[in-house]
Design a protein around this motif. Structure first.
Motif, mmCIF file in Angstrom:
data_model
loop_
_atom_site.group_PDB
_atom_site.id
_atom_site.type_symbol
_atom_site.label_atom_id
_atom_site.label_comp_id
_atom_site.label_asym_id
_atom_site.label_seq_id
_atom_site.Cartn_x
_atom_site.Cartn_y
_atom_site.Cartn_z
ATOM 1 N N GLU A 1 6.319 -2.453 7.355
ATOM 2 C CA GLU A 1 5.739 -1.643 6.272
ATOM 3 C C GLU A 1 6.361 -2.014 4.924
ATOM 4 O O GLU A 1 5.674 -2.103 3.912
ATOM 5 C CB GLU A 1 5.980 -0.156 6.562
ATOM 6 C CG GLU A 1 5.460 0.790 5.491
ATOM 7 C CD GLU A 1 5.959 2.225 5.667
ATOM 8 O OE1 GLU A 1 5.860 2.994 4.694
ATOM 9 O OE2 GLU A 1 6.449 2.568 6.758
ATOM 10 N N ALA A 2 7.675 -2.262 4.913
ATOM 11 C CA ALA A 2 8.366 -2.632 3.671
ATOM 12 C C ALA A 2 7.847 -3.965 3.136
ATOM 13 O O ALA A 2 7.612 -4.115 1.934
ATOM 14 C CB ALA A 2 9.871 -2.717 3.914
ATOM 15 N N PHE A 3 7.669 -4.935 4.033
ATOM 16 C CA PHE A 3 7.165 -6.252 3.608
ATOM 17 C C PHE A 3 5.724 -6.163 3.104
ATOM 18 O O PHE A 3 5.332 -6.886 2.200
ATOM 19 C CB PHE A 3 7.253 -7.257 4.767
ATOM 20 C CG PHE A 3 8.632 -7.824 4.986
ATOM 21 C CD1 PHE A 3 9.129 -8.838 4.177
ATOM 22 C CD2 PHE A 3 9.438 -7.338 6.005
ATOM 23 C CE1 PHE A 3 10.399 -9.367 4.377
ATOM 24 C CE2 PHE A 3 10.706 -7.855 6.222
ATOM 25 C CZ PHE A 3 11.193 -8.874 5.404
ATOM 26 N N VAL B 1 14.785 0.366 6.720
ATOM 27 C CA VAL B 1 14.353 0.766 5.373
ATOM 28 C C VAL B 1 12.872 0.438 5.199
ATOM 29 O O VAL B 1 12.385 -0.574 5.696
ATOM 30 C CB VAL B 1 15.190 0.086 4.251
ATOM 31 C CG1 VAL B 1 16.630 0.557 4.292
ATOM 32 C CG2 VAL B 1 15.148 -1.430 4.341
ATOM 33 N N ASN B 2 12.145 1.323 4.503
ATOM 34 C CA ASN B 2 10.698 1.119 4.347
ATOM 35 C C ASN B 2 10.327 0.589 2.966
ATOM 36 O O ASN B 2 9.194 0.734 2.519
ATOM 37 C CB ASN B 2 9.922 2.408 4.672
ATOM 38 C CG ASN B 2 10.392 3.582 3.847
ATOM 39 O OD1 ASN B 2 10.994 3.394 2.783
ATOM 40 N ND2 ASN B 2 10.135 4.793 4.309
ATOM 41 N N GLU B 3 11.313 -0.028 2.300
ATOM 42 C CA GLU B 3 11.043 -0.684 1.021
ATOM 43 C C GLU B 3 11.947 -1.898 0.920
ATOM 44 O O GLU B 3 13.124 -1.842 1.274
ATOM 45 C CB GLU B 3 11.324 0.282 -0.135
ATOM 46 C CG GLU B 3 10.634 -0.104 -1.420
ATOM 47 C CD GLU B 3 10.684 1.015 -2.461
ATOM 48 O OE1 GLU B 3 11.307 0.801 -3.513
ATOM 49 O OE2 GLU B 3 10.124 2.095 -2.197
ATOM 50 N N LEU B 4 11.389 -3.012 0.448
ATOM 51 C CA LEU B 4 12.151 -4.255 0.346
ATOM 52 C C LEU B 4 13.043 -4.220 -0.896
ATOM 53 O O LEU B 4 12.606 -3.814 -1.971
ATOM 54 C CB LEU B 4 11.177 -5.432 0.266
ATOM 55 C CG LEU B 4 11.667 -6.795 0.734
ATOM 56 C CD1 LEU B 4 12.113 -6.752 2.198
ATOM 57 C CD2 LEU B 4 10.587 -7.841 0.551
ATOM 58 N N LEU B 5 14.293 -4.662 -0.739
ATOM 59 C CA LEU B 5 15.233 -4.737 -1.858
ATOM 60 C C LEU B 5 15.324 -6.200 -2.285
ATOM 61 O O LEU B 5 16.004 -6.997 -1.639
ATOM 62 C CB LEU B 5 16.612 -4.228 -1.420
ATOM 63 C CG LEU B 5 16.653 -2.821 -0.821
ATOM 64 C CD1 LEU B 5 17.962 -2.598 -0.075
ATOM 65 C CD2 LEU B 5 16.461 -1.774 -1.899
ATOM 66 N N ILE B 6 14.606 -6.562 -3.348
ATOM 67 C CA ILE B 6 14.569 -7.969 -3.765
ATOM 68 C C ILE B 6 15.613 -8.200 -4.856
ATOM 69 O O ILE B 6 15.524 -7.625 -5.942
ATOM 70 C CB ILE B 6 13.166 -8.365 -4.286
ATOM 71 C CG1 ILE B 6 12.101 -8.031 -3.243
ATOM 72 C CG2 ILE B 6 13.127 -9.853 -4.622
ATOM 73 C CD1 ILE B 6 10.683 -8.328 -3.686
ATOM 74 N N PRO B 7 16.616 -9.053 -4.591
ATOM 75 C CA PRO B 7 17.635 -9.321 -5.624
ATOM 76 C C PRO B 7 17.077 -10.207 -6.723
ATOM 77 O O PRO B 7 16.079 -10.914 -6.527
ATOM 78 C CB PRO B 7 18.725 -10.053 -4.839
ATOM 79 C CG PRO B 7 17.986 -10.748 -3.740
ATOM 80 C CD PRO B 7 16.847 -9.839 -3.372
ATOM 81 N N ASP B 8 17.701 -10.190 -7.879
ATOM 82 C CA ASP B 8 17.239 -11.005 -9.005
ATOM 83 C C ASP B 8 17.164 -12.487 -8.637
ATOM 84 O O ASP B 8 16.274 -13.208 -9.093
ATOM 85 C CB ASP B 8 18.167 -10.824 -10.209
ATOM 86 C CG ASP B 8 18.006 -9.457 -10.852
ATOM 87 O OD1 ASP B 8 17.056 -8.738 -10.475
ATOM 88 O OD2 ASP B 8 18.819 -9.103 -11.732
ATOM 89 N N SER B 9 18.109 -12.946 -7.795
ATOM 90 C CA SER B 9 18.160 -14.374 -7.454
ATOM 91 C C SER B 9 16.948 -14.825 -6.641
ATOM 92 O O SER B 9 16.698 -16.019 -6.504
ATOM 93 C CB SER B 9 19.443 -14.689 -6.688
ATOM 94 O OG SER B 9 19.524 -13.898 -5.520
#
Length: 197
Positions: A75-77, A159-167
């Motif tokens: 779901e996060a993806f 987790v149901n949301e992706l944590l995308i780092p700046d890199s």
């Protein structure tokens, strides 16, 4: 706050004639799977399973140690644009940064998390881990769907949301989220957005 396999220690050091008793708040279940085995057997982590295999992180998640995996569900993806997801999955460096941003360097059970806790990820960035009532939060958002899935080498929180780092973002994606978003629109209007992506 002290935990034993994610059970909270309520009372410690009750001395008896033949030993010591510590009182905890739940029954401890047997833990036999590594974090990698949890990823491989959980139906809701199919995309994560593919991503881990593509980034050669499976050996780390099988190894001895104590990690916390913030496991993004399918779901996060699905919440991020398909174009962005395909770009990250096709870029080994960005994919590794993305996944390492979801792994904390120590095992952190929900019971031991207090408001305002800053934790370092394997990527070298930090996440603000906290709580809002009964819910756990990451960077202020209550996005942890399932917590305290125990492994032999750590603990997994879904987790149901992706944590995308700046890199793992393009210049265009970074600019859209910042104070230069109007400049980004000008680049796009001038037909130059491809340089930023």
């Amino acid at each position: 706050i002290v935990t034993v396999n994610c059970a909270r220690l309520l009372k410690a050091d009750h001395h008896a004639t033949n030993g010591v008793v510590h009182v905890i708040d739940k029954v401890i279940a047997t833990t036999t799977n590594t974090i990698q085995q949890i990823i491989e057997t959980e139906d809701s982590l199919e995309t994560l399973r593919t991503a881990v295999a593509a980034s050669d992180l499976s050996s780390l998640l099988e190894s001895e140690g104590q990690y916390t995996l913030l496991a993004p569900t399918d779901e996060a993806f699905e919440k991020i644009p398909r174009e962005t997801l395909n770009r990250i999955l096709g870029d080994p460096e960005a994919l590794r940064d993305l996944l390492n941003h979801h792994i904390l360097k120590s095992a952190m059970c929900a019971e031991a998390i207090i408001a305002g806790l800053t934790m370092e990820t394997l990527e070298g960035t930090t996440l603000d881990v906290g709580c809002s009532g009964e819910e756990l939060t990451l960077n202020g958002k209550p996005i942890i769907a399932n917590k305290d899935v125990l492994a032999t080498n750590g603990v997994v929180h879904f987790v149901n949301e992706l944590l995308i780092p700046d890199s793992a973002k393009t210049v265009f994606e970074l600019a859209q989220e910042s104070e230069v978003s109007k400049s980004t629109d000008l680049f796009r209007q001038a037909g130059l957005s491809s340089h930023l992506t």
